[in-house]
Scaffold this motif. Structure first.
Motif, PDB file in Angstrom:
ATOM      1  N   ALA A 209      29.478  51.237  47.335  1.00  0.00           N
ATOM      2  CA  ALA A 209      28.437  50.062  46.854  1.00  0.00           C
ATOM      3  C   ALA A 209      29.124  48.775  46.450  1.00  0.00           C
ATOM      4  O   ALA A 209      28.912  47.925  46.911  1.00  0.00           O
ATOM      5  CB  ALA A 209      27.595  50.251  45.570  1.00  0.00           C
ATOM      6  N   GLU A 210      30.291  49.056  45.754  1.00  0.00           N
ATOM      7  CA  GLU A 210      31.113  47.911  45.326  1.00  0.00           C
ATOM      8  C   GLU A 210      32.196  47.217  46.793  1.00  0.00           C
ATOM      9  O   GLU A 210      32.226  46.245  47.007  1.00  0.00           O
ATOM     10  CB  GLU A 210      32.249  48.373  44.292  1.00  0.00           C
ATOM     11  N   ALA A 211      32.413  48.298  47.732  1.00  0.00           N
ATOM     12  CA  ALA A 211      32.924  47.904  48.804  1.00  0.00           C
ATOM     13  C   ALA A 211      32.028  47.032  49.631  1.00  0.00           C
ATOM     14  O   ALA A 211      32.636  46.044  50.339  1.00  0.00           O
ATOM     15  CB  ALA A 211      33.566  49.059  49.509  1.00  0.00           C
ATOM     16  N   LYS A 212      30.900  47.346  49.781  1.00  0.00           N
ATOM     17  CA  LYS A 212      29.994  46.396  50.669  1.00  0.00           C
ATOM     18  C   LYS A 212      29.853  45.069  50.035  1.00  0.00           C
ATOM     19  O   LYS A 212      29.969  44.026  50.533  1.00  0.00           O
ATOM     20  CB  LYS A 212      28.586  47.224  50.550  1.00  0.00           C
ATOM     21  N   LYS A 213      29.736  45.061  48.362  1.00  0.00           N
ATOM     22  CA  LYS A 213      29.755  43.884  47.999  1.00  0.00           C
ATOM     23  C   LYS A 213      30.908  42.904  48.090  1.00  0.00           C
ATOM     24  O   LYS A 213      31.052  41.730  48.348  1.00  0.00           O
ATOM     25  CB  LYS A 213      29.669  44.082  46.400  1.00  0.00           C
ATOM     26  N   SER A 214      32.106  43.722  48.183  1.00  0.00           N
ATOM     27  CA  SER A 214      33.469  42.949  48.483  1.00  0.00           C
ATOM     28  C   SER A 214      33.312  42.286  49.752  1.00  0.00           C
ATOM     29  O   SER A 214      34.061  41.302  49.803  1.00  0.00           O
ATOM     30  CB  SER A 214      34.508  43.885  48.089  1.00  0.00           C
ATOM     31  N   VAL A 215      33.144  42.951  50.608  1.00  0.00           N
ATOM     32  CA  VAL A 215      32.939  42.554  52.110  1.00  0.00           C
ATOM     33  C   VAL A 215      32.151  41.226  52.212  1.00  0.00           C
ATOM     34  O   VAL A 215      32.467  40.231  52.595  1.00  0.00           O
ATOM     35  CB  VAL A 215      32.615  43.557  53.099  1.00  0.00           C
ATOM     36  N   SER A 216      31.161  41.419  51.619  1.00  0.00           N
ATOM     37  CA  SER A 216      29.986  40.310  51.531  1.00  0.00           C
ATOM     38  C   SER A 216      30.701  39.130  50.758  1.00  0.00           C
ATOM     39  O   SER A 216      30.565  38.114  51.271  1.00  0.00           O
ATOM     40  CB  SER A 216      28.852  40.555  50.810  1.00  0.00           C
ATOM     41  N   LYS A 217      31.539  39.219  49.819  1.00  0.00           N
ATOM     42  CA  LYS A 217      32.168  38.238  49.063  1.00  0.00           C
ATOM     43  C   LYS A 217      33.243  37.425  49.890  1.00  0.00           C
ATOM     44  O   LYS A 217      33.258  36.312  50.053  1.00  0.00           O
ATOM     45  CB  LYS A 217      32.778  38.782  47.952  1.00  0.00           C
ATOM     46  N   LEU A 218      33.959  38.159  50.672  1.00  0.00           N
ATOM     47  CA  LEU A 218      35.009  37.668  51.574  1.00  0.00           C
ATOM     48  C   LEU A 218      34.360  37.081  52.815  1.00  0.00           C
ATOM     49  O   LEU A 218      34.839  36.019  53.163  1.00  0.00           O
ATOM     50  CB  LEU A 218      35.853  38.916  52.164  1.00  0.00           C
ATOM     51  N   VAL A 219      33.372  37.450  53.259  1.00  0.00           N
ATOM     52  CA  VAL A 219      32.472  36.897  54.540  1.00  0.00           C
ATOM     53  C   VAL A 219      32.328  35.571  53.963  1.00  0.00           C
ATOM     54  O   VAL A 219      31.968  34.463  54.771  1.00  0.00           O
ATOM     55  CB  VAL A 219      31.396  37.860  55.046  1.00  0.00           C
ATOM     56  N   SER A 220      31.566  35.354  52.831  1.00  0.00           N
ATOM     57  CA  SER A 220      31.118  34.103  52.404  1.00  0.00           C
ATOM     58  C   SER A 220      32.049  32.926  52.038  1.00  0.00           C
ATOM     59  O   SER A 220      31.792  31.678  52.170  1.00  0.00           O
ATOM     60  CB  SER A 220      30.424  34.322  50.897  1.00  0.00           C
ATOM     61  N   LEU A 221      33.439  33.328  52.090  1.00  0.00           N
ATOM     62  CA  LEU A 221      34.488  32.300  52.135  1.00  0.00           C
ATOM     63  C   LEU A 221      34.790  31.737  53.577  1.00  0.00           C
ATOM     64  O   LEU A 221      35.257  30.663  53.547  1.00  0.00           O
ATOM     65  CB  LEU A 221      35.725  33.170  51.704  1.00  0.00           C
ATOM     66  N   GLN A 222      34.038  32.373  54.509  1.00  0.00           N
ATOM     67  CA  GLN A 222      34.377  32.042  55.953  1.00  0.00           C
ATOM     68  C   GLN A 222      36.118  31.764  56.426  1.00  0.00           C
ATOM     69  O   GLN A 222      36.164  30.776  56.634  1.00  0.00           O
ATOM     70  CB  GLN A 222      33.584  30.705  56.189  1.00  0.00           C
ATOM     71  N   PRO A 223      36.664  32.801  56.110  1.00  0.00           N
ATOM     72  CA  PRO A 223      38.264  32.549  56.604  1.00  0.00           C
ATOM     73  C   PRO A 223      38.216  32.374  57.806  1.00  0.00           C
ATOM     74  O   PRO A 223      37.664  32.777  58.801  1.00  0.00           O
ATOM     75  CB  PRO A 223      38.607  34.005  55.933  1.00  0.00           C
ATOM     76  N   THR A 224      39.207  31.701  58.210  1.00  0.00           N
ATOM     77  CA  THR A 224      39.759  31.179  59.354  1.00  0.00           C
ATOM     78  C   THR A 224      40.762  32.313  60.221  1.00  0.00           C
ATOM     79  O   THR A 224      40.775  32.332  61.235  1.00  0.00           O
ATOM     80  CB  THR A 224      40.538  29.907  59.345  1.00  0.00           C
ATOM     81  N   LEU A 225      41.555  33.041  59.177  1.00  0.00           N
ATOM     82  CA  LEU A 225      42.624  33.947  59.481  1.00  0.00           C
ATOM     83  C   LEU A 225      42.521  35.162  58.564  1.00  0.00           C
ATOM     84  O   LEU A 225      42.567  34.659  57.503  1.00  0.00           O
ATOM     85  CB  LEU A 225      43.934  33.182  59.719  1.00  0.00           C
ATOM     86  N   ALA A 226      42.584  36.298  59.079  1.00  0.00           N
ATOM     87  CA  ALA A 226      42.868  37.572  58.133  1.00  0.00           C
ATOM     88  C   ALA A 226      44.090  38.442  58.512  1.00  0.00           C
ATOM     89  O   ALA A 226      43.998  38.719  59.820  1.00  0.00           O
ATOM     90  CB  ALA A 226      41.295  38.081  58.067  1.00  0.00           C
ATOM     91  N   VAL A 227      44.765  38.627  57.487  1.00  0.00           N
ATOM     92  CA  VAL A 227      45.641  39.548  57.651  1.00  0.00           C
ATOM     93  C   VAL A 227      45.217  40.758  56.932  1.00  0.00           C
ATOM     94  O   VAL A 227      45.049  40.581  55.598  1.00  0.00           O
ATOM     95  CB  VAL A 227      47.110  39.105  57.206  1.00  0.00           C
ATOM     96  N   THR A 228      44.918  41.803  57.320  1.00  0.00           N
ATOM     97  CA  THR A 228      44.390  43.117  56.693  1.00  0.00           C
ATOM     98  C   THR A 228      45.587  44.197  56.609  1.00  0.00           C
ATOM     99  O   THR A 228      46.770  44.097  56.965  1.00  0.00           O
ATOM    100  CB  THR A 228      43.261  43.613  57.527  1.00  0.00           C
ATOM    101  N   GLY A 229      45.480  45.183  55.616  1.00  0.00           N
ATOM    102  CA  GLY A 229      46.586  46.396  55.281  1.00  0.00           C
ATOM    103  C   GLY A 229      46.649  46.983  56.380  1.00  0.00           C
ATOM    104  O   GLY A 229      47.850  47.716  56.632  1.00  0.00           O
ATOM    105  N   HIS A 230      45.789  47.192  57.516  1.00  0.00           N
ATOM    106  CA  HIS A 230      45.898  48.065  58.661  1.00  0.00           C
ATOM    107  C   HIS A 230      45.331  47.438  59.752  1.00  0.00           C
ATOM    108  O   HIS A 230      44.344  46.586  59.756  1.00  0.00           O
ATOM    109  CB  HIS A 230      45.422  49.282  58.586  1.00  0.00           C
TER     110      HIS A 230
END
Length: 262
Positions: A209-230
């Protein structure tokens, strides 16, 4: 596979793949002062130090180490590196119990999803570590030490104190494992580095449930580039469309089979 390969994604951000996980080196090429984000797999101390020396042109230590979270593939070489460098390590206050010897993470969930990586996950290290003498909580004002213009964002779910790092002026995001760009549960896809948006690695995620909220939080930022852990970096329209697809179909894409509603 991109093991021991690096890529500059903007003039002051370089990521380097340590087997199956990415670390980030923050600072311009040849910078005297720099920051390490995450510390890769166990037994990789020298390889990480060599990568940093190649990036910056000197063997000087970082000003600090910042952790997105404390899973073994993100702190595997932290303790040996601290013996060489003795620098401050910053993490979210909710992650500190896993970094000061108080708590262990849950074992990996072999049934989280199909794929050899998931099936083997109960065998992966899940113990906490104790780096108390070097450990500091991230500042409450949201700033990231020694990374001017960056803010940390609490993105729990994968772990309680997981954070992502974001720079508003150019929309660059270091997402950690809040979401990734490879289906991490599948060894085949990991080896090929087949790029596709995914939620956090299923076998180690503690609170969906928290993971889903966190993804929504990051999407709302409208990032232009993302580096992920994997996985490989993602940017522009590809990133925008992938994140939209992930947030709209999170339960189908991200949830393990034993968490989905039937």
């Amino acid at each position: 596979m991109n093991n021991r390969k690096g890529r500059e994604v903007c003039n002051d951000l370089y990521y380097w793949t340590n087997q199956v996980v990415n670390i980030c080196l923050y600072g311009d090429s040849n910078a005297r002062e720099w920051v390490l984000i995450d510390c890769g797999m166990p037994h990789s101390k020298q390889a990480i130090m060599d990568a940093a020396e190649k990036r910056f042109g000197h063997s000087g230590k970082p000003k600090a180490i910042v952790l997105t979270h404390g899973h073994f593939d993100h702190v595997g070489s932290l303790e040996p590196l601290l013996k060489e460098w003795d620098v401050p390590v910053y993490a979210h206050e909710d992650e500190i119990p896993y970094l000061n010897g108080e708590l262990d993470y849950p074992k990996g969930d072999a049934k989280a999803d199909g794929g050899l990586v998931s099936e083997l996950s109960p065998l992966y290290p899940h113990h906490g570590i104790d780096i108390s003498s070097n450990l500091y909580p991230l500042p409450h004002n949201g700033e990231v030490p020694y990374m001017e213009g960056w803010n940390w964002i609490h993105t729990p779910g994968h772990t309680p104190g997981h954070v992502s790092l974001y720079r508003e002026r150019d929309g660059v995001l270091i997402a950690g494992d809040a979401f990734v760009t490879v289906k991490q549960e599948s060894l085949y896809r990991v080896v090929l580095q087949q790029k596709e948006i995914s939620g956090p690695p299923k076998y180690f995620t503690m609170d969906w449930a928290e993971a889903k909220k966190s993804v929504s939080k990051l999407v709302s930022l409208q990032p232009t580039l993302a580096v992920t852990g994997h996985g490989e970096e993602m940017e522009g329209e590809e990133l925008e469309e992938a994140l939209k697809r992930l947030v709209e179909n999170f339960d189908q894409i991200a949830l393990p089979a034993n968490q989905k509603r039937h």
